[in-house]
Design a protein around this motif. Structure first.
Motif, mmCIF file in Angstrom:
data_model
loop_
_atom_site.group_PDB
_atom_site.id
_atom_site.type_symbol
_atom_site.label_atom_id
_atom_site.label_comp_id
_atom_site.label_asym_id
_atom_site.label_seq_id
_atom_site.Cartn_x
_atom_site.Cartn_y
_atom_site.Cartn_z
ATOM 1 N N SER A 287 -20.775 2.639 -7.551
ATOM 2 C CA SER A 287 -19.869 2.519 -6.412
ATOM 3 C C SER A 287 -19.106 1.209 -6.400
ATOM 4 C CB SER A 287 -20.652 2.669 -5.108
ATOM 5 O OG SER A 287 -21.498 1.546 -4.903
ATOM 6 N N GLY A 288 -19.742 0.129 -6.898
ATOM 7 C CA GLY A 288 -19.101 -1.183 -6.857
ATOM 8 C C GLY A 288 -19.122 -1.812 -5.481
ATOM 9 N N MET A 289 -19.894 -1.245 -4.534
ATOM 10 C CA MET A 289 -19.867 -1.727 -3.157
ATOM 11 C C MET A 289 -20.859 -2.848 -2.902
ATOM 12 S SD MET A 289 -19.221 1.725 -0.916
ATOM 13 C CE MET A 289 -20.959 2.014 -0.791
ATOM 14 N N ASP B 106 -16.573 -2.880 2.197
ATOM 15 C CA ASP B 106 -16.832 -2.051 1.013
ATOM 16 C C ASP B 106 -15.546 -1.802 0.233
ATOM 17 O OD1 ASP B 106 -19.505 -1.781 1.656
ATOM 18 O OD2 ASP B 106 -19.187 0.036 2.823
ATOM 19 N N LEU B 107 -14.514 -1.400 0.952
ATOM 20 C CA LEU B 107 -13.237 -1.087 0.306
ATOM 21 C C LEU B 107 -12.656 -2.319 -0.374
ATOM 22 C CD1 LEU B 107 -11.005 0.926 -0.271
ATOM 23 C CD2 LEU B 107 -9.992 0.359 1.958
ATOM 24 N N LYS B 108 -12.752 -3.450 0.281
ATOM 25 C CA LYS B 108 -12.237 -4.697 -0.294
ATOM 26 C C LYS B 108 -12.973 -5.035 -1.588
ATOM 27 C CE LYS B 108 -11.608 -9.607 0.778
ATOM 28 N NZ LYS B 108 -11.803 -10.673 1.797
ATOM 29 N N LYS B 109 -14.304 -4.865 -1.580
ATOM 30 C CA LYS B 109 -15.091 -5.192 -2.765
ATOM 31 C C LYS B 109 -14.756 -4.270 -3.936
ATOM 32 C CE LYS B 109 -19.825 -6.331 -4.114
ATOM 33 N NZ LYS B 109 -19.517 -7.742 -4.361
ATOM 34 N N VAL B 110 -14.585 -2.978 -3.647
ATOM 35 C CA VAL B 110 -14.259 -2.021 -4.710
ATOM 36 C C VAL B 110 -12.858 -2.280 -5.257
ATOM 37 C CG1 VAL B 110 -13.905 0.414 -5.260
ATOM 38 C CG2 VAL B 110 -15.824 -0.261 -3.814
ATOM 39 N N LEU B 111 -11.915 -2.551 -4.367
ATOM 40 C CA LEU B 111 -10.536 -2.786 -4.801
ATOM 41 C C LEU B 111 -10.407 -4.028 -5.682
ATOM 42 C CD1 LEU B 111 -8.430 -1.903 -1.627
ATOM 43 C CD2 LEU B 111 -8.357 -0.764 -3.847
ATOM 44 N N HIS B 112 -11.264 -5.004 -5.460
ATOM 45 C CA HIS B 112 -11.207 -6.223 -6.261
ATOM 46 C C HIS B 112 -12.063 -6.135 -7.518
ATOM 47 C CE1 HIS B 112 -9.327 -7.787 -2.618
ATOM 48 N NE2 HIS B 112 -8.888 -8.794 -3.360
ATOM 49 N N ASP B 113 -12.621 -4.972 -7.779
ATOM 50 C CA ASP B 113 -13.372 -4.711 -9.009
ATOM 51 C C ASP B 113 -12.637 -3.603 -9.761
ATOM 52 O OD1 ASP B 113 -15.108 -3.960 -11.032
ATOM 53 O OD2 ASP B 113 -16.896 -3.969 -9.764
ATOM 54 N N ILE C 25 -4.260 -3.075 -4.396
ATOM 55 C CA ILE C 25 -4.738 -4.287 -3.723
ATOM 56 C C ILE C 25 -3.672 -4.805 -2.752
ATOM 57 C CG2 ILE C 25 -5.442 -6.688 -4.059
ATOM 58 C CD1 ILE C 25 -6.695 -5.880 -6.682
ATOM 59 N N VAL C 26 -2.412 -4.820 -3.192
ATOM 60 C CA VAL C 26 -1.310 -5.281 -2.340
ATOM 61 C C VAL C 26 -1.200 -4.409 -1.093
ATOM 62 C CG1 VAL C 26 1.185 -5.559 -2.177
ATOM 63 C CG2 VAL C 26 -0.012 -6.303 -4.244
ATOM 64 N N GLU C 27 -1.294 -3.091 -1.277
ATOM 65 C CA GLU C 27 -1.208 -2.169 -0.138
ATOM 66 C C GLU C 27 -2.355 -2.396 0.838
ATOM 67 O OE1 GLU C 27 -1.142 1.670 -1.900
ATOM 68 O OE2 GLU C 27 0.989 1.589 -2.453
ATOM 69 N N TYR C 28 -3.551 -2.679 0.300
ATOM 70 C CA TYR C 28 -4.703 -2.937 1.166
ATOM 71 C C TYR C 28 -4.477 -4.205 1.988
ATOM 72 C CZ TYR C 28 -9.298 -4.591 2.562
ATOM 73 O OH TYR C 28 -10.356 -5.066 3.284
ATOM 74 N N ARG C 29 -3.988 -5.274 1.355
ATOM 75 C CA ARG C 29 -3.749 -6.533 2.062
ATOM 76 C C ARG C 29 -2.695 -6.366 3.142
ATOM 77 N NH1 ARG C 29 -3.728 -10.398 -3.346
ATOM 78 N NH2 ARG C 29 -6.009 -10.520 -3.588
ATOM 79 N N GLN C 30 -1.663 -5.589 2.844
ATOM 80 C CA GLN C 30 -0.626 -5.349 3.837
ATOM 81 C C GLN C 30 -1.189 -4.562 5.022
ATOM 82 O OE1 GLN C 30 2.356 -3.326 1.529
ATOM 83 N NE2 GLN C 30 3.306 -5.234 0.790
ATOM 84 N N LYS C 31 -2.067 -3.621 4.723
ATOM 85 C CA LYS C 31 -2.660 -2.803 5.771
ATOM 86 C C LYS C 31 -3.566 -3.635 6.671
ATOM 87 C CE LYS C 31 -5.361 1.458 6.323
ATOM 88 N NZ LYS C 31 -6.060 2.555 5.606
ATOM 89 N N VAL C 32 -4.324 -4.563 6.049
ATOM 90 C CA VAL C 32 -5.248 -5.405 6.817
ATOM 91 C C VAL C 32 -4.494 -6.405 7.684
ATOM 92 C CG1 VAL C 32 -7.027 -7.180 6.621
ATOM 93 C CG2 VAL C 32 -7.120 -5.158 5.172
#
Length: 537
Positions: free
Chosen positions: A118-120, A130-137, A528-535
């Motif tokens: 899972s990478g979590m 969890d999502l942040k950890k997976v996205l950065h792996d 990753i960029v989309e996640y940061r924008q969403k956060v």
């Protein structure tokens, strides 16, 4: 480039080479660095699947997500191994992921632990962490994107919170509202075996099973296997089924009383050929020391080398200052500070050394002898006679010389080593923990239940390991220790009530998307960029 290649060649040479022992037998020198890709055994021939197993295979071939359950010995793991091989031939090895909550169970399937896949990680507080950890792996992100099938064994040891986090991550990473983001999920386990690790709140213990949250939405079909392949005696099978449900009659109790013996540690003669199962680490450790001390062979002692601070603590029982029975590793793992071996000692690996030869964490074997170190490794600091143990392993038949390894605790940013420990990656293995033997079979077992600690399903998990009644020996057994969790019993009651209804439902075939989701580095960076924008919104 040339220097990098030379360093790689030297590393390969150091981590895997053969030497000739004094007896002229080829043995392999192994460390934990030469980890290769596991190889699947060819498909067994002339398999006679039960009707229930055939039904499972049919649904898997049609692309359905399936939950496979059943008591111990009903062939769940063997069936999963066949399913994994079949699916890898269909989708390719890179698109089928076999997992389990424990390392030993995961290796039996040729896979990895569920947390590793899972990478979590273990300590995230919420879904977005969890999502942040997976996205950065990037590797973890690629696994989720590439997966066509996810296999999970021993689901009974996975709690609902982690299971629900997995579902949510799959949908988010794959950007799909389908169950598990469109991944075909094959899940196996018996909720009447050992439960997940309980949580404690204000002194109360809570068990969170994976089936507690929207369980039915995960699967197209759920099937219970009922035919027992491990035991053949009808009386024994009936006894096990009653123990599984936590309800025994007078005949069952009389049979178990006949198997009751004196405490193994108090018996006149200890049998090195028997497996001793215990619920607590201390009982298993004490048994191992007692047996090795009783053997007539010359003993060889191995110490350890520790550097740095903070990787050991002493476990002490409240109100009993003399209860300083063991120094327990808090983070670095491995075995005890002192290891005593001799010829004929039963041992277990506590670190993965070579996956291709099935020498993984939990692999067991017998010490067949010792050989003098030829200078290739520094053993003199652990053993003044510079002797290395030769172990013949049960699962592969490989005879290997075991070298010491070093485990390090690194700074969070991996810029320096905080502490390290160097020792042999072995521990004595006559005494074992019950919860680490799920899926295993033994001819002769002594189950020690003298401890007050006895988890739900623990007696069933232990007794169901032995293949015959003649091979079963008990100590400390009490009827009150036979327990089945009420929530698990309710689950199976509902499960059977809806079984006929499920049997009449025609599930449509699913056409799996054979095109891979994009897994390029640019798409990963974009995610990753989309996640940061969403956060940030």
């Amino acid at each position: 480039m040339g220097r990098k290649f030379l360093g790689y060649a030297i590393s390969l040479y150091r981590n895997y080479h053969k030497v000739r022992s004094k007896g002229g037998t080829n043995v392999e020198i192994l460390t934990n660095k030469n980890i290769n890709k596991p190889e699947f055994v060819g498909e067994p021939r002339n398999i006679r699947w039960s009707e229930e197993q055939e039904k499972v295979l049919d649904h898997v071939r049609r692309g359905h997500s399936v939950f496979i359950t059943g008591g111990a010995g009903t062939g769940k793991t063997f069936l999963l191994e066949h399913i994994i091989k079949m699916l890898k031939e269909s989708y390719g090895e890179s698109r089928v992921f076999a997992t389990a909550p424990t390392h030993i169970a995961a290796f039996r399937l040729g896979g990895q632990t569920l947390h590793s896949f899972s990478g979590m990680g273990f300590s995230n507080d919420n879904y977005h962490d969890d999502l942040k950890k997976v996205l950065h792996d990037e590797e973890a992100w690629r696994r989720w994107r590439m997966a066509a099938v996810l296999v999970i064994d021993e689901i009974n040891m996975v709690d609902w919170y982690f299971f629900s986090r997995l579902q949510w991550i799959a949908k988010e990473i794959r950007q799909s509202d389908e169950a598990w983001g469109g991944i075909q999920v094959i899940v196996s386990g018996d909720f009447l075996l050992l439960p997940p690790i309980p949580k404690e709140v204000l002194g109360f213990r809570f068990y969170d099973f994976a089936f507690e949250v929207r369980w039915d939405e995960n699967f197209d079909i759920q099937i219970e296997l009922t035919k027992n392949f491990r035991q053949s005696e009808e009386r024994f099978i009936k006894l096990l089924e009653n123990i599984r449900r936590g309800k025994m009659d007078s005949e069952d109790l009389h049979l178990l009383e006949q198997k009751q013996t004196a405490s193994a540690s108090a018996s006149a003669e200890l049998d090195p050929s028997m497996v001793y199962l215990y619920p607590r680490v201390r009982d298993a450790v004490d048994m191992n020391w007692e047996i090795v001390d009783s053997l007539p062979e010359e003993k060889v002692e191995y110490g350890c080398r520790k550097r740095g601070k903070g990787h050991y603590h002493i476990k002490e029982k409240r109100g009993n200052p003399k209860y300083l029975w063991k120094k327990k590793p808090s983070r670095l793992g491995l075995s005890d500070d002192l290891l005593v071996l001799c010829k004929g000692a039963r041992v277990m690996l506590v670190e993965t050394l070579d996956v291709s030869n099935q020498l993984v964490n939990g692999a067991t074997g017998i010490v067949t002898g010792f050989m003098k170190n030829d200078g290739r490794c520094h053993i003199d600091e652990l053993n003044p006679d510079k002797l290395l143990p030769i172990v013949k392993f049960d699962s592969s038949g490989v005879e290997a010389v075991i070298q010491p390894i070093t485990k390090c605790m690194m700074h969070q940013k991996k810029v320096k080593t905080l502490s390290s420990k160097r020792q042999l990656p072995l521990t004595l293995a006559w005494g074992r923990l019950i919860h680490k033997c799920q899926g295993m079979s033994f001819d002769r077992v002594h189950v020690g239940l003298t401890s007050r600690v006895c988890e739900y399903g623990m007696v069933y998990a232990a007794i169901s390991r032995v293949t015959t009644l003649d091979g079963l020996h008990l100590s400390g057994f009490q009827p009150s220790k036979v327990k089945a969790h009420p929530e698990a019993l309710d689950f199976y009651e509902r499960f059977r009530q809806h079984q006929l209804e499920r049997d009449t439902v025609v599930v449509a075939d699913k056409t799996k998307q054979m095109n891979l989701l994009s897994v390029s580095t640019s798409d990963w960076e974009k995610a990753i960029v989309e996640y940061r924008q969403k956060v940030s919104k």
